[in-house]
Design a protein around this motif. Structure first.
Motif, short mmCIF file in Angstrom:
data_model
loop_
_atom_site.label_atom_id
_atom_site.label_comp_id
_atom_site.label_asym_id
_atom_site.label_seq_id
_atom_site.Cartn_x
_atom_site.Cartn_y
_atom_site.Cartn_z
N VAL A 120 -7.20 7.34 21.15
CA VAL A 120 -8.45 8.09 21.20
C VAL A 120 -8.17 9.58 21.06
O VAL A 120 -8.86 10.30 20.31
CB VAL A 120 -9.20 7.81 22.52
CG1 VAL A 120 -10.34 8.80 22.73
CG2 VAL A 120 -9.74 6.39 22.54
N TYR A 121 -7.15 10.07 21.77
CA TYR A 121 -6.82 11.48 21.67
C TYR A 121 -6.36 11.84 20.25
O TYR A 121 -6.83 12.82 19.66
CB TYR A 121 -5.71 11.85 22.66
CG TYR A 121 -5.21 13.27 22.47
CD1 TYR A 121 -5.92 14.34 23.00
CD2 TYR A 121 -4.05 13.53 21.73
CE1 TYR A 121 -5.48 15.65 22.79
CE2 TYR A 121 -3.63 14.83 21.52
CZ TYR A 121 -4.34 15.88 22.06
OH TYR A 121 -3.92 17.16 21.85
N ILE B 41 -9.40 10.52 17.50
CA ILE B 41 -10.78 10.97 17.68
C ILE B 41 -10.83 12.44 18.08
O ILE B 41 -11.52 13.25 17.45
CB ILE B 41 -11.51 10.09 18.72
CG1 ILE B 41 -11.60 8.64 18.20
CG2 ILE B 41 -12.90 10.65 19.01
CD1 ILE B 41 -12.32 7.69 19.12
N TRP B 42 -10.07 12.80 19.12
CA TRP B 42 -10.12 14.19 19.56
C TRP B 42 -9.52 15.12 18.51
O TRP B 42 -10.17 16.08 18.07
CB TRP B 42 -9.39 14.36 20.89
CG TRP B 42 -9.36 15.79 21.35
CD1 TRP B 42 -8.37 16.71 21.19
CD2 TRP B 42 -10.43 16.49 22.02
NE1 TRP B 42 -8.71 17.91 21.73
CE2 TRP B 42 -9.97 17.81 22.24
CE3 TRP B 42 -11.70 16.12 22.46
CZ2 TRP B 42 -10.76 18.76 22.88
CZ3 TRP B 42 -12.48 17.07 23.10
CH2 TRP B 42 -12.01 18.37 23.31
N HIS C 51 -3.87 1.42 30.13
CA HIS C 51 -4.54 1.53 28.84
C HIS C 51 -4.04 2.76 28.09
O HIS C 51 -4.79 3.41 27.36
CB HIS C 51 -6.06 1.62 29.03
CG HIS C 51 -6.62 0.50 29.87
ND1 HIS C 51 -6.69 -0.80 29.41
CD2 HIS C 51 -7.11 0.49 31.14
CE1 HIS C 51 -7.21 -1.57 30.35
NE2 HIS C 51 -7.47 -0.82 31.41
N VAL D 258 -4.47 2.88 24.20
CA VAL D 258 -5.85 3.12 23.78
C VAL D 258 -6.23 4.58 23.99
O VAL D 258 -6.81 5.23 23.10
CB VAL D 258 -6.82 2.21 24.56
CG1 VAL D 258 -8.27 2.55 24.21
CG2 VAL D 258 -6.53 0.75 24.24
N ILE D 259 -5.89 5.13 25.16
CA ILE D 259 -6.20 6.54 25.44
C ILE D 259 -5.47 7.45 24.47
O ILE D 259 -6.03 8.43 23.96
CB ILE D 259 -5.81 6.89 26.89
CG1 ILE D 259 -6.63 6.04 27.87
CG2 ILE D 259 -6.05 8.37 27.16
CD1 ILE D 259 -6.19 6.18 29.31
#
Length: 239
Positions: free
Chosen positions: A164-165, A168-169, A157, A160-161
């Motif tokens: 996200v980083y 989002i992060w 994944h 996706v990770i």
């Protein structure tokens, strides 16, 4: 530590039809935004810094890094073709370093060059804004490629990770929480851009010495660990 055959296969995988469309779409969008902003607002150093910082460095560079870094090895692990590559007499660190070099080259080409072009369109490199953000994009490309190559090695994944980083992060939490900005490749790259640009146009929450150390440390650590995970994958395949 560089294998031309592995590099050729990796370039072919990264520049396939679907990935190439995404890789080209983001730089084209940046150039279109730069042309529109220049047309409506004229040459303005602060506006140029805002556009390059807000879209090029904060969005385009990490997204391209995700595509190039994870795409350099992730699909081969997912479909099992990595076993064929690992069966060849090529050292595992050579495979990782070759794929990292290719991922860095692709990320730099599709992020740093468009960033410079957009900066020249926006304000003709006034206050060294175009050069500053180009330097930031170059160094960020190295760290992002290493991080996302590692993700592609250890997780199915990874995309996706990585998203996200990046979204989002860095983009969301980084704009709301001061501590999150310290652990952000974007902020580390901005520290170099701040040094190059005119005073007051670009600011980073991380000092230049710390940023340089973190960029180097993350790149080296991610590359080393990716090599270790690939060695483990080899043993699993032999079993």
């Amino acid at each position: 530590m560089y294998d031309p055959t592995v590099a050729r296969l990796t370039y072919r995988a990264l520049l396939g039809r679907r990935r190439a469309l995404v890789l080209f779409a983001l730089p084209v969008l940046l150039i279109v935004i730069a042309v529109a902003v220049r047309f409506f607002t004229g040459a303005d150093d602060q506006v140029a810094a805002n556009v390059l910082g807000g879209f090029a460095l904060a969005t385009m560079v990490p997204l391209i890094g995700v595509i190039a870094g994870t795409g350099a090895i992730g699909p081969e692990i997912d479909d099992g073709s990595i076993v064929y590559l690992l069966s060849k007499p090529v050292k595992r660190p050579t495979i990782i370093l070759t794929k990292l070099i290719v991922a860095i080259a692709v990320t730099m080409a599709f992020s740093a060059i468009p960033t410079f072009i957009a900066g020249m369109i926006l304000n003709g490199n006034g206050q060294q804004v175009a050069v500053a953000y180009t330097v930031a994009a170059l160094v960020a490309s190295i760290a992002y490629s290493a991080m996302f190559l590692l993700l592609g090695t250890i997780s199915r994944h990874a995309v996706v990770i990585g998203l996200v980083y990046a979204l989002i992060w860095e983009a969301l939490f980084g704009s709301l929480i001061a501590g999150a900005r310290t652990l952000s490749v974007q902020q580390w790259a901005l520290a170099l851009a701040e040094k190059v640009s005119g005073e007051g146009l670009i600011a980073s929450d991380v000092g230049l010495p710390v940023a340089a150390a973190l960029l180097a440390g993350v790149t080296v650590a991610a590359t080393w660990y990716a090599g270790q995970k690939l060695r483990t994958l080899t043993l699993a395949g032999e079993e």
